[in-house]
Design a protein around this motif. Structure first.
Motif, PDB file in Angstrom:
ATOM      1  N   VAL A 219       0.830  -1.206   0.000  1.00 19.52           N
ATOM      2  CA  VAL A 219       0.000   0.000   0.000  1.00 19.52           C
ATOM      3  C   VAL A 219       0.865   1.256   0.000  1.00 19.52           C
ATOM      4  N   LEU A 220       1.914   1.273   0.811  1.00 24.42           N
ATOM      5  CA  LEU A 220       2.792   2.444   0.863  1.00 24.42           C
ATOM      6  C   LEU A 220       3.438   2.711  -0.496  1.00 24.42           C
ATOM      7  N   THR A 221       3.910   1.668  -1.143  1.00 22.38           N
ATOM      8  CA  THR A 221       4.544   1.838  -2.455  1.00 22.38           C
ATOM      9  C   THR A 221       3.554   2.321  -3.500  1.00 22.38           C
TER      10      THR A 221
ATOM     11  N   GLY B 219      -3.315   2.985  -5.608  1.00 19.18           N
ATOM     12  CA  GLY B 219      -2.647   3.867  -6.554  1.00 19.18           C
ATOM     13  C   GLY B 219      -3.604   4.828  -7.234  1.00 19.18           C
ATOM     14  N   LEU B 220      -4.786   4.342  -7.580  1.00 18.30           N
ATOM     15  CA  LEU B 220      -5.780   5.229  -8.200  1.00 18.30           C
ATOM     16  C   LEU B 220      -6.238   6.319  -7.233  1.00 18.30           C
ATOM     17  N   VAL B 221      -6.528   5.939  -6.000  1.00 22.03           N
ATOM     18  CA  VAL B 221      -6.951   6.931  -5.003  1.00 22.03           C
ATOM     19  C   VAL B 221      -5.835   7.938  -4.752  1.00 22.03           C
ATOM     20  N   ALA B 222      -4.602   7.472  -4.630  1.00 19.47           N
ATOM     21  CA  ALA B 222      -3.483   8.389  -4.397  1.00 19.47           C
ATOM     22  C   ALA B 222      -3.281   9.312  -5.589  1.00 19.47           C
TER      23      ALA B 222
ATOM     24  N   VAL C 291      -2.216  -7.215  -5.640  1.00 19.65           N
ATOM     25  CA  VAL C 291      -2.214  -6.329  -6.810  1.00 19.65           C
ATOM     26  C   VAL C 291      -3.507  -5.531  -6.884  1.00 19.65           C
ATOM     27  N   VAL C 292      -4.633  -6.154  -6.530  1.00 20.26           N
ATOM     28  CA  VAL C 292      -5.906  -5.420  -6.494  1.00 20.26           C
ATOM     29  C   VAL C 292      -5.822  -4.275  -5.487  1.00 20.26           C
ATOM     30  N   CYS C 293      -5.270  -4.546  -4.315  1.00 25.29           N
ATOM     31  CA  CYS C 293      -5.094  -3.482  -3.311  1.00 25.29           C
ATOM     32  C   CYS C 293      -4.156  -2.397  -3.825  1.00 25.29           C
ATOM     33  N   ALA C 294      -3.089  -2.796  -4.517  1.00 24.25           N
ATOM     34  CA  ALA C 294      -2.153  -1.809  -5.053  1.00 24.25           C
ATOM     35  C   ALA C 294      -2.810  -0.950  -6.126  1.00 24.25           C
ATOM     36  N   ASP C 295      -3.601  -1.559  -7.004  1.00 29.62           N
ATOM     37  CA  ASP C 295      -4.277  -0.794  -8.054  1.00 29.62           C
ATOM     38  C   ASP C 295      -5.258   0.218  -7.452  1.00 29.62           C
TER      39      ASP C 295
ATOM     40  N   LEU D 204       5.481  -3.455  -9.567  1.00 24.98           N
ATOM     41  CA  LEU D 204       6.047  -3.041  -8.288  1.00 24.98           C
ATOM     42  C   LEU D 204       5.703  -4.028  -7.180  1.00 24.98           C
ATOM     43  N   THR D 205       4.475  -4.532  -7.183  1.00 26.03           N
ATOM     44  CA  THR D 205       4.104  -5.529  -6.175  1.00 26.03           C
ATOM     45  C   THR D 205       4.917  -6.799  -6.341  1.00 26.03           C
TER      46      THR D 205
END
Length: 271
Positions: free
Chosen positions: A72-74, A178-181, A171-175, A115-116
């Motif tokens: 999540v941080l990345t 990343g969109l929200v950020a 990867v779903v959490c990362a996507d 990245l994940t």
């Protein structure tokens, strides 16, 4: 005599060149064969589900909960940097709503899975290689085999299944993160409206993009577990061998991830 010596010297050069080429090729083929045998042993261990199923659940818990924070941080910084850089490039006559399209496509297609995968190759792959390498050099695996137990069902299969199952979820959490950020960074630095960002996100979005991200996650999950498990399972030479196996597992996994990233893009994405 001089002619014979000259002729033998001319012959030794092609022989040495051929040997220098054939040695790494034969070594690579030997590793491919050993990996195939390891996968075959894991396939034979599938009926022993009472052994590998609870261990797989434990490994999934370790991989998922242990990696969610760094993932999540990345993804937060990846989404934010992508939005800011896209806004910088599009300053001028190009409409800002395209920032949403760039952020969405970059995160879903590339940054999220890659990245994940690289993060878990360093975190999970190194741990798997170190654990199995330590078990090998301390003869714990040999003791398991002497007791009539299958190391594939106890050690290998749970780790590989955990990576294949948990990497798509991460990867779903990362996507999503990343969109929200990217959306928050766009609003803060570019003063883009919510409607423009959402419109840009939908502008070039295709449903296949999500499938493509999931396929990459599945393949990457297999790579970052199979390679470290093989390297650790075949480790030798004591503590030095375990350290070498850990480094080799991380480096080879990352290289395979980047190569497969290009191959999958070439095969799956329409051109």
């Amino acid at each position: 005599m001089e002619r014979i010596a000259r002729t033998s010297g001319q012959l030794s050069m092609p022989v040495n060149a051929a040997r220098s080429v054939a040695k790494p090729v034969l070594g690579a083929l030997r590793h491919v064969g050993r990996v195939g045998m390891m996968l075959l042993e894991m396939g034979r261990a599938l009926p022993e589900w009472r052994i590998w199923l609870p261990r797989t659940v434990d490994q999934c818990r370790s991989v998922g909960t242990g990696s969610i924070g760094i993932v999540v941080l990345t993804s937060v910084f990846a989404g934010g940097v992508t939005a800011v850089q896209a806004g910088y490039q599009f300053t001028g006559s190009i409409p800002l709503y395209l920032v949403g399209s760039i952020v969405a496509e970059s995160i879903i297609l590339e940054l999220g899975p890659v990245l994940t995968g690289l993060l878990l190759a360093g975190r999970v792959g190194a741990r798997y290689a170190a654990e199995l390498g330590t078990m090998r050099v301390t003869e714990q695996i040999d003791a398991l085999e002497s007791l009539g137990r299958n190391p594939a069902s106890h050690l290998l299969l749970p780790r590989v299944l955990a990576g294949i199952l948990m990497l798509p979820a991460l990867v779903v959490c990362a996507d999503a993160t990343g969109l929200v950020a990217g959306w928050l960074a766009s609003k803060q630095s570019l003063h883009i409206t919510n409607a423009d960002f959402i419109y840009g996100t939908r502008y070039n979005f295709r449903a296949f993009d999500l499938w493509y991200s999931a396929i990459k996650a599945l393949v990457f999950g297999a790579v970052i577990t199979i390679v470290p498990c093989y390297v650790g399972y075949t480790a030798k030479e004591g503590a030095e061998g375990v350290g070498r196996a850990t480094t080799t597992a991380v480096v080879v996994s990352c290289v395979f991830l980047l190569v497969l990233d290009f191959v999958l893009a070439k095969i799956l994405l329409p051109t």
